[in-house]
Scaffold this active site. Structure first.
Site, PDB file in Angstrom:
ATOM      1  N   ALA A  44      32.748  47.364  38.163  1.00  0.00           N
ATOM      2  CA  ALA A  44      33.307  46.386  37.230  1.00  0.00           C
ATOM      3  C   ALA A  44      34.589  45.804  37.814  1.00  0.00           C
ATOM      4  O   ALA A  44      35.299  46.479  38.565  1.00  0.00           O
ATOM      5  CB  ALA A  44      33.617  47.073  35.911  1.00  0.00           C
ATOM      6  N   GLY A  70      29.927  50.681  38.171  1.00  0.00           N
ATOM      7  CA  GLY A  70      28.900  49.909  37.487  1.00  0.00           C
ATOM      8  C   GLY A  70      27.790  49.445  38.422  1.00  0.00           C
ATOM      9  O   GLY A  70      26.638  49.282  37.995  1.00  0.00           O
ATOM     10  N   GLU A  90      25.534  52.278  38.746  1.00  0.00           N
ATOM     11  CA  GLU A  90      24.886  52.485  37.442  1.00  0.00           C
ATOM     12  C   GLU A  90      23.768  51.471  37.205  1.00  0.00           C
ATOM     13  O   GLU A  90      22.726  51.799  36.638  1.00  0.00           O
ATOM     14  CB  GLU A  90      25.931  52.412  36.324  1.00  0.00           C
ATOM     15  CG  GLU A  90      26.873  53.620  36.361  1.00  0.00           C
ATOM     16  CD  GLU A  90      27.992  53.502  35.360  1.00  0.00           C
ATOM     17  OE1 GLU A  90      28.890  52.675  35.609  1.00  0.00           O
ATOM     18  OE2 GLU A  90      27.980  54.210  34.349  1.00  0.00           O
ATOM     19  N   GLU A 106      34.902  56.334  38.880  1.00  0.00           N
ATOM     20  CA  GLU A 106      35.693  55.988  37.682  1.00  0.00           C
ATOM     21  C   GLU A 106      36.753  57.028  37.345  1.00  0.00           C
ATOM     22  O   GLU A 106      37.801  56.704  36.791  1.00  0.00           O
ATOM     23  CB  GLU A 106      34.770  55.780  36.477  1.00  0.00           C
ATOM     24  CG  GLU A 106      33.965  54.493  36.523  1.00  0.00           C
ATOM     25  CD  GLU A 106      32.637  54.635  37.240  1.00  0.00           C
ATOM     26  OE1 GLU A 106      32.484  55.599  38.034  1.00  0.00           O
ATOM     27  OE2 GLU A 106      31.758  53.784  37.031  1.00  0.00           O
TER      28      GLU A 106
HETATM   29  C1  LIG Z   1      23.254  49.489  33.535  1.00  0.00           C
HETATM   30  C2  LIG Z   1      23.769  48.284  34.187  1.00  0.00           C
HETATM   31  C3  LIG Z   1      25.238  48.194  34.177  1.00  0.00           C
HETATM   32  C4  LIG Z   1      25.807  47.141  35.060  1.00  0.00           C
HETATM   33  C5  LIG Z   1      27.071  46.580  34.596  1.00  0.00           C
HETATM   34  C6  LIG Z   1      28.318  47.363  34.825  1.00  0.00           C
HETATM   35  C7  LIG Z   1      29.485  46.809  34.094  1.00  0.00           C
HETATM   36  C8  LIG Z   1      30.630  47.737  34.134  1.00  0.00           C
HETATM   37  C9  LIG Z   1      31.323  48.111  32.895  1.00  0.00           C
HETATM   38  C10 LIG Z   1      31.909  49.342  32.693  1.00  0.00           C
HETATM   39  C11 LIG Z   1      31.684  50.566  33.446  1.00  0.00           C
HETATM   40  C12 LIG Z   1      31.937  50.451  34.872  1.00  0.00           C
HETATM   41  C13 LIG Z   1      33.159  50.703  35.381  1.00  0.00           C
HETATM   42  C14 LIG Z   1      33.443  50.481  36.788  1.00  0.00           C
HETATM   43  O1  LIG Z   1      32.641  50.054  37.557  1.00  0.00           O
HETATM   44  S1  LIG Z   1      35.030  50.873  37.279  1.00  0.00           S
HETATM   45  C15 LIG Z   1      35.121  50.267  38.936  1.00  0.00           C
HETATM   46  C16 LIG Z   1      34.413  51.137  39.893  1.00  0.00           C
HETATM   47  N1  LIG Z   1      34.642  50.657  41.212  1.00  0.00           N
HETATM   48  C17 LIG Z   1      35.657  51.066  41.934  1.00  0.00           C
HETATM   49  O2  LIG Z   1      36.431  51.901  41.550  1.00  0.00           O
HETATM   50  C18 LIG Z   1      35.801  50.428  43.284  1.00  0.00           C
HETATM   51  C19 LIG Z   1      37.236  50.213  43.611  1.00  0.00           C
HETATM   52  N2  LIG Z   1      37.336  49.581  44.914  1.00  0.00           N
HETATM   53  C20 LIG Z   1      37.338  50.299  46.053  1.00  0.00           C
HETATM   54  O3  LIG Z   1      37.210  51.501  46.074  1.00  0.00           O
HETATM   55  C21 LIG Z   1      37.556  49.541  47.316  1.00  0.00           C
HETATM   56  O4  LIG Z   1      38.107  48.311  46.986  1.00  0.00           O
HETATM   57  C22 LIG Z   1      36.253  49.316  48.144  1.00  0.00           C
HETATM   58  C23 LIG Z   1      35.805  50.654  48.744  1.00  0.00           C
HETATM   59  C24 LIG Z   1      35.149  48.754  47.292  1.00  0.00           C
HETATM   60  C25 LIG Z   1      36.542  48.307  49.292  1.00  0.00           C
HETATM   61  O5  LIG Z   1      37.654  48.785  50.043  1.00  0.00           O
HETATM   62  P1  LIG Z   1      38.378  47.798  51.104  1.00  0.00           P
HETATM   63  O6  LIG Z   1      37.374  47.141  51.917  1.00  0.00           O
HETATM   64  O7  LIG Z   1      39.444  48.628  51.746  1.00  0.00           O
HETATM   65  O8  LIG Z   1      39.041  46.657  50.245  1.00  0.00           O
HETATM   66  P2  LIG Z   1      40.260  46.725  49.234  1.00  0.00           P
HETATM   67  O9  LIG Z   1      40.277  48.019  48.531  1.00  0.00           O
HETATM   68  O10 LIG Z   1      41.470  46.288  49.936  1.00  0.00           O
HETATM   69  O11 LIG Z   1      39.820  45.624  48.160  1.00  0.00           O
HETATM   70  C26 LIG Z   1      39.809  44.232  48.482  1.00  0.00           C
HETATM   71  C27 LIG Z   1      40.385  43.475  47.308  1.00  0.00           C
HETATM   72  O12 LIG Z   1      39.501  43.654  46.176  1.00  0.00           O
HETATM   73  C28 LIG Z   1      40.248  44.172  45.086  1.00  0.00           C
HETATM   74  N3  LIG Z   1      39.346  45.064  44.329  1.00  0.00           N
HETATM   75  C29 LIG Z   1      38.648  46.102  44.793  1.00  0.00           C
HETATM   76  N4  LIG Z   1      37.912  46.663  43.843  1.00  0.00           N
HETATM   77  C30 LIG Z   1      38.158  45.943  42.729  1.00  0.00           C
HETATM   78  C31 LIG Z   1      37.679  46.038  41.399  1.00  0.00           C
HETATM   79  N5  LIG Z   1      36.779  46.963  41.008  1.00  0.00           N
HETATM   80  N6  LIG Z   1      38.133  45.141  40.516  1.00  0.00           N
HETATM   81  C32 LIG Z   1      39.020  44.192  40.868  1.00  0.00           C
HETATM   82  N7  LIG Z   1      39.504  44.035  42.129  1.00  0.00           N
HETATM   83  C33 LIG Z   1      39.066  44.922  43.039  1.00  0.00           C
HETATM   84  C34 LIG Z   1      41.416  44.914  45.714  1.00  0.00           C
HETATM   85  O13 LIG Z   1      42.453  45.023  44.806  1.00  0.00           O
HETATM   86  C35 LIG Z   1      41.738  44.015  46.878  1.00  0.00           C
HETATM   87  O14 LIG Z   1      42.472  42.928  46.366  1.00  0.00           O
HETATM   88  P3  LIG Z   1      43.697  42.315  47.203  1.00  0.00           P
HETATM   89  O15 LIG Z   1      44.667  43.434  47.382  1.00  0.00           O
HETATM   90  O16 LIG Z   1      44.198  41.215  46.342  1.00  0.00           O
HETATM   91  O17 LIG Z   1      43.096  41.866  48.505  1.00  0.00           O
END
Ligand SMILES: CCCCCCCC/C=C\C/C=C/C(=O)SCCNC(=O)CCNC(=O)[C@H](O)C(C)(C)COP(=O)(O)OP(=O)(O)OC[C@H]1O[C@@H](n2cnc3c(N)ncnc32)[C@H](O)[C@@H]1OP(=O)(O)O
Length: 783
Positions: free
Chosen positions: A60, A102, A105, A125
Site C-alpha cells: 500500500a 498488500g 496479499e 507491516e
Molecule cells: C487482497 C487484495 C489486496 C490488495 C490491496 C492492498 C491494499 C493495501 C491496504 C492495506 C494493507 C496493506 C498494507 C501495506 O501494504 S503496508 C506497506 C507494505 N510495504 C512496505 O512496507 C514496503 C516498504 N518499502 C520498502 O521496503 C522499500 O522501499 C523497497 C524494498 C520496496 C524498495 O527499496 P529501495 O529500492 O531501496 O527504494 P526506497 O526504499 O528508497 O524507496 C523509493 C521511494 O519510494 C518510497 N516508498 C517506498 N515504499 C513506499 C510505500 N509503501 N509507500 C509510499 N512510498 C514508498 C520511498 O519513501 C522512496 O521515496 P523517496 O525517498 O522520496 O525516493
C-alpha cells in the site's frame, strides 16, 4: 494505473505506478475496473496480474494509508479482495522484484502465483506498526500453518522465491520471460475447477495446535517486541485464522483498525520515511549546499588504516559493497587476526570472491592510489593527527581523508593536512559491518563535494548516513553524556546498576547504560576524561573536590572502577562484574541466549576457539544485530558470575554483584548520600529527558539540522526502540514538549547542580511559542 491488454483468451492487468507500483486508491480502483472488464468479457477465460517496470506492487502507498485517503483506500482494497477471491476465471499473479505487504496479499488472494528466481515476497507491516490487513493474517496460515505464519509475519522477513516455492506460496519459478510464461500458464489452467485454488476455502493445517503454538511463542515475541504492540496483535489476528474465513477477516479488520490508529504505527511510519529523508541533507550553515547541488566523487577504492575491531568491520562493509580495499595495520599480529576475521565473515556470507578485492599491508605507500582513506586507529588525537599528516603526503591530492573518530575534533585532525577541504568524519558504529548508522561529520573547511562523497558512500555500503556538525561527541555520543551522568547520579542516590538497566531495557533499549559500558569498555570514557583532565590515571586531580569538576557535578564511580582494573567485559570485570580468572570460564559456564532461551555450554564453544577474546570477536562479527546484542549481553553476564544477569543453568534469575554494590554503598556513606527508593519512571525520565534536552541544544547550535536526523542516529546507532519513533519524535508526539519542560524544571529545581537537567532555551522557546520540532529545518517532507 493498471494497464489492460488481452492475449487471446488471457486478459493481462499490469499495475503501473512508478517507482514501486504501490497501491493508491486510484490504482486499486483501476484494478477493480480491469477485473470487472475481464469478468464481463466472454472471450476472456483467464487473468494475469503483474507489475510494470522493476517490480510487482510493493504494498500500500503509505502516504495514503496514513492520510485522509485511508478510508477510500481500504474500501477499494475490500473490493479488490472480493473480486479476486470470488472470480470464476483463474487469476495468475506474475511476481518479479518485491511483492510486499498488500502486493503479496493480492497474490495470496489470487488462484496461482508464478515468480522469477530473484523475486522477494514478504509481509513487512509489523515494521510499520501494523499487520497484514488485506487478508494476509488469514491466508498465510492456511498455506504454511500457524507456526510458520507467526514467524514470518512477526519478523516481516523476506522470503526468496525458492523458499516461497518450498513453502507452497508460489506454484512455479519461471526462468524466462515472466509475462509470456504467465500468459501461457494462465491459458493452461483455463476451465479447471477453482475451489481448491482459493486459499480462503482451505483450512489451517495445524489448527488443532493453535493455542499450543501461540502459547509457546508468546513469551519470545513479547521479549523481542520490547514494548511494541504490533507483533502480539499480529499473533492475535493469526490466531483467528482457525475461524471460518469471514469471521477471521472481521477480526483482522478490527485489529488492523486498532493498530492503524495507534501512536506506535505513526511512529514507525515516521521512522520509515526518516530513514530515507536523511539522504536529503543540506549544510546547516548554507542551505544552498545540499544533496541536489553537491556532486560526490566516485569512490572505487578505499584505504582503511587500523585493523582493530572497527577497522576490520569497516573493511567487511566496503568489500561487501564491491569496493576495493587496502587495509593497513602496523602490527603484524593484529593484521593477521583481522584478516582471519574478515575471511571468516565473508565466507559465512558466501562472499569469498570479495576477498580478492582486499590488499593488506603494513606499508603506507600502498595507499598512494586509493580514492579515499578511512582512518580507524586508537582514539587519540595526537595519534590521529600523525596518521593524517602521513596520509596527506602519501595519498593522491584528490583523495578524501576520513576519520572514524567517535568524538574528536575534526577541525584539529584536518589541520594536520594541507587539504582540510577533503577531511571529514565518518563515525561507524560497532560492529561496523552490522550497525546501519554512519554519522558523517563536516568540519569548518570540509567541501560540499567531500560531504556529498561520504553521504553517497553510506548509500553505497548500505548504511544510513546522517550529516552532522563538529563538536565533542558529535550528536550521538554528545547526547549520551547527560544520559550516562544521570544514570551515575541515580546510583549515588540509592539505585543499583541493574535497576537502572532494567528500567531502560523495559523502556525498549536492548541494553541499559551499565551493561553497555561494560561491553564497550569502561576505559574508553576514562581515557577521554583523562585527556580532558577531569581525572588522572592515579585518581582525582590534586586539589579537586571529589564530586565536582569545573563547577559541574561529577560522579567518580566509573573512574574508581577503572582504577581497580574493572575495565569491563575485556578484563572480566566492569561496573557490575567480579574480577575472575579466565581459566575459570572453562568450567560449567552456560550462555542463555535471550533471543530464544536456548542454552549453550561456553566450554564447548571455547573448544572451537583458542581464547574467550577470540570467541567474543567471532560473535562480534555475527551478522545479526539482535542476536549479537543478546549474545554479547549473555556472554558478558557469564564473564561476570555475580553481576545482575548471571544465569545459573536452567534458571533466568539475575544475581546482583555484591562487591560492586558494597563499593557503591561505601561511596554513598563516604559522601553523605542517603539511599532512597527511586521509581522506574524517575529513572527513565531523568536518563532520557536529559539526553533529549541535549538534543535540543544540538539543534539550537545547528550541529543537527533536523530533529529527524537525531532520531535516525539514535534508532540506527544506539538501539533506541523503533516503535517510539526516536527520542525527538517520542518526546514531541508521545510525551509532549510542555510535559518535558515541566519535568525538567522539576528535576533541575531538585538538582540545581546537574547542568544537563536545565531546560534548553530552544525547548523553552518552542513551548512558549507553540513551535514544533517537525517544522524545524525539514525539507519538502512526507512526514
Ligand atoms: C487482497 C487484495 C489486496 C490488495 C490491496 C492492498 C491494499 C493495501 C491496504 C492495506 C494493507 C496493506 C498494507 C501495506 O501494504 S503496508 C506497506 C507494505 N510495504 C512496505 O512496507 C514496503 C516498504 N518499502 C520498502 O521496503 C522499500 O522501499 C523497497 C524494498 C520496496 C524498495 O527499496 P529501495 O529500492 O531501496 O527504494 P526506497 O526504499 O528508497 O524507496 C523509493 C521511494 O519510494 C518510497 N516508498 C517506498 N515504499 C513506499 C510505500 N509503501 N509507500 C509510499 N512510498 C514508498 C520511498 O519513501 C522512496 O521515496 P523517496 O525517498 O522520496 O525516493
Amino acid at each position: 494505473m493498471a494497464e489492460y491488454s488481452t492475449y487471446g483468451s488471457v486478459a493481462v492487468l499490469q499495475v503501473n505506478n512508478p517507482p514501486l507500483n504501490t497501491f493508491t486508491r486510484h490504482v486499486l480502483q483501476a484494478l477493480v475496473s480491469g477485473l470487472e472488464r475481464a469478468q464481463r468479457d466472454p472471450a476472456v477465460r483467464s487473468i494475469v496480474i503483474a507489475g510494470k517496470g522493476p517490480t510487482f506492487p510493493a504494498g500500500a502507498d503509505l502516504e495514503e494509508l496514513l492520510g485522509t485517503a485511508a478510508a477510500p483506500l481500504l474500501s477499494n482494497l475490500r473490493m479488490v479482495d472480493k473480486h479476486v477471491d470470488t472470480c470464476q476465471k483463474p487469476i495468475v499473479c506474475a511476481i518479479h522484484g518485491t511483492a510486499l505487504g498488500g502486493g503479496f496479499e493480492l497474490a495470496l488472494a489470487s488462484h496461482y502465483r508464478l515468480a522469477v528466481p530473484s523475486a522477494t515476497l514478504s509481509l513487512p507491516e509489523v515494521h510499520l506498526g501494523m499487520l497484514p490487513g488485506a487478508g494476509g493474517t488469514q491466508r498465510l496460515p492456511r498455506v504454511v500453518g500457524v507456526k510458520s505464519a507467526i514467524q514470518l509475519i512477526t519478523s516481516g522477513q523476506d522470503i526468496k522465491a525458492q523458499q516461497a516455492l518450498t513453502l507452497g506460496l508460489v506454484d512455479k519459478i519461471v526462468q524466462g520471460d515472466l509475462l509470456k510464461e504467465a500468459v501461457s500458464f494462465a491459458r493452461s489452467v483455463e476451465g479447471r475447477p477453482l475451489e481448491d485454488r482459493r486459499i480462503s476455502q482451505r483450512t489451517v493445517p495445524d489448527a488443532d495446535k493453535v493455542d499450543e503454538v501461540v502459547e509457546a511463542t508468546r513469551k519470545t515475541i513479547l521479549r523481542k517486541a520490547r514494548g511494541a504492540i504490533a507483533p502480539l496483535t499480529c499473533v492475535q489476528a493469526i490466531q483467528a485464522s482457525v475461524l471460518p474465513f469471514a469471521a477471521g477477516m472481521a477480526r483482522e479488520a478490527d485489529l488492523m483498525t486498532y493498530l492503524m490508529t495507534s501512536w506506535q504505527a505513526a511512529a514507525q511510519q515516521y521512522v520509515f520515511f526518516s530513514e530515507r529523508e536523511v539522504r536529503q541533507w543540506s549544510h546547516p550553515r548554507d542551505k544552498h549546499i545540499n544533496f541536489r547541488t553537491a556532486k560526490p566523487t566516485v569512490i572505487k577504492s578505499v584505504g582503511v588504516v587500523g585493523a582493530g575491531t572497527m577497522g576490520a568491520g569497516i573493511t567487511i562493509s566496503l568489500l561487501q559493497a564491491g569496493l576495493k580495499v587496502v587495509l593497513l595495520e602496523v602490527n603484524k599480529k593484529q593484521l593477521d587476526k583481522a584478516i582471519a576475521v574478515i575471511q571468516k565473515t565473508l565466507r559465512q556470507k558466501s562472499a569469498s570472491q570479495k576477498m580478492s578485492q582486499l590488499t593488506t599491508t603494513m606499508d603506507y605507500s600502498q595507499l598512494s592510489d586509493v580514492d579515499m582513506v578511512i582512518e580507524a586507529v586508537f582514539e587519540n588525537l595526537r595519534l590521529k593527527k600523525e596518521v593524517f599528516r602521513k596520509l596527506d603526503v602519501i595519498t593522491k591530492p584528490q583523495a578524501v581523508l576520513a576519520s572514524n573518530t567517535s568524538g574528536l575534533d575534526i577541525d584539529k585532525i584536518a589541520a594536520a593536512t594541507k587539504r582540510p577541504d577533503k577531511v571529514v568524519g565518518t563515525h561507524f558504529f560497532s560492529p561496523a559491518n552490522v550497525m546501519r548508522l554512519l554519522e558523517n561529520i563536516y568540519g569548518k573547511k570540509t567541501s560540499a563535494e567531500t560531504v556529498a562523497t561520504v553521504m553517497q558512500l553510506a548509500t553505497t555500503i548500505g548504511k544510513v548516513g546522517v550529516l552532522v556538525g563538529n563538536c565533542a561527541g558529535f550528536v550521538g555520543n554528545r547526547m549520551l553524556g547527560p544520559y550516562r551522568s544521570e544514570a551515575l547520579f541515580l546510583l549515588e542516590e540509592g539505585v543499583d546498576p541493574q535497576d537502572v538497566d532494567r528500567a531502560i531495557e523495559e523502556f525498549g533499549f536492548p541494553m541499559g547504560p551499565f551493561r553497555m559500558t561494560d561491553l564497550a569498555g569502561n576505559d574508553i570514557g576514562w581515557r577521554r576524561r583523562i585527556e580532558a583532565r577531569l581525572t588522572t590515571e592515579h585518581g582525582p586531580p590534586p586539589d579537586t573536590p571529589a564530586l565536582y569538576r569545573r563547577g559541574d557535578r561529577y560522579c567518580p564511580l566509573p573512574d574508581m572502577l577503572c582504577l581497580q582494573g574493572r575495565l569491563g567485559q575485556k578484563t572480566g570485570a566492569g561496573c557490575m562484574m567480579l574480577q575472575e580468572a579466565k581459566d575459570d570460564l572453562t568450567e560449567n559456564i552456560y550462555i542463555r541466549f535471550r533471543t530464544d532461551g536456548s542454552v549453550f555450554d561456553l566450554r564447548r564453544l571455547l573448544a572451537h576457539t583458542k581464547t574467550l577474546e577470540e570467541l567474543i570477536l567471532d560473535l562480534l562479527f555475527a551478522d545479526d544485530c539482535a542476536l549479537l546484542a543478546h549474545t554479547e549481553a549473555a556472554l558478558m553476564s557469564h564473564h561476570a558470575p555475580s553481576m545482575c544477569n548471571r544465569y545459573d543453568p536452567g534458571s533466568r534469575t539475575a544475581l546482583p554483584d555484591p562487591v560492586v554494590l558494597q563499593m557503591i554503598q561505601d561511596y554513598r556513606q563516604e559522601h553523605g548520600f542517603k539511599k532512597r527508593t527511586i521509581s522506574s519512571q524517575e529513572i527513565v525520565e531523568r536518563c532520557l529527558y536529559s539526553l533529549i534536552n541535549e538534543g535540543f541544544h544540538v539543534l539550537d547550535e545547528g550541529i543537527a539540522s533536523r530533529a529527524l536526523d537525531i532520531d535516525v542516529i539514535y534508532l540506527f546507532g544506539y538501539g533506541w526502540p523503533r516503535h517510539t519513533g526516536g527520542p525527538m519524535y517520542y518526546v514531541e508526539r508521545v510525551i509532549g514538549l510542555e510535559k518535558l519542560l515541566r519535568s525538567l524544571e522539576t528535576y533541575s529545581a531538585r538538582y540545581p547542580n546537574h547542568s544537563h537537567l536545565q531546560p534548553s532555551p530552544l525547548l523553552r522557546d518552542m513551548v512558549a511559542k507553540g513551535g514544533s520540532l517537525a517544522a524545524l529545518g525539514t525539507t519538502d517532507s512526507k512526514l
